[in-house]
Design a protein around this motif. Structure first.
Motif: not given
Length: 149
Positions: A74-91, A98-106
């Motif tokens: 999933a991707t959340v487009a808010a003040d910052v862009r958040v990319e979420i991926s479930e790993t091969q291990y459920p849960g 990412r900030n507005e420049r696409g740099d990883i913030v957290t």
């Protein structure tokens, strides 16, 4: 949110796989413990990957490969862009802010049923309900158009 420095890092069980970094092995063991803890108690937790010691580019990629990608993204487009991926291990979720420049913030590994960023806030839900009620109260701009079957 918990950082890796707040959670004791467990010593890897056994030797790392051939070519596997001891850092990756330690993180994977921590994830395993957090997943077991979640299943036993329902307590969600997160590891801050930016606080993992000795996490160079090769180790980072090795961890990413070890966890791999599961069925949900999933991707959340808010003040910052958040990319979420479930790993091969459920849960077990890989969450990148990412900030507005696409740099990883957290960057986090979250152990939970659904990452908090994906949960709707009650205030947003109320606002959505109000907008839907207003939309349904207005005359349709497509009056006379048959409804789809």
């Amino acid at each position: 949110m918990t950082s890796l420095s707040d959670i004791p890092v467990l010593a890897p069980r056994g030797e790392p796989l051939p070519g596997e970094s001891p850092v990756v092995s330690a993180v994977l063991n921590q994830v395993m413990e957090l997943l077991a803890q979640f299943l036993a108690s329902g307590t969600a937790a997160a590891l801050d990957l930016r606080r993992v010691p000795r996490m160079d580019a090769a180790t980072y990629q090795q961890l990413k490969d070890a966890l791999s990608t599961g069925e949900v993204t999933a991707t959340v487009a808010a003040d910052v862009r958040v990319e979420i991926s479930e790993t091969q291990y459920p849960g077990v979720w890989w969450v990148t802010h990412r900030n507005e420049r696409g740099d990883i913030v957290t960057e986090l590994i979250e152990v939970t049923e659904v990452p908090a960023i994906l949960k709707s806030h009650v205030a947003d839900m109320r606002a959505g309900l109000q907008r839907l009620e207003q939309a349904l109260a207005l005359p349709s701009s497509r009056e006379g158009t048959p409804a789809p079957a």
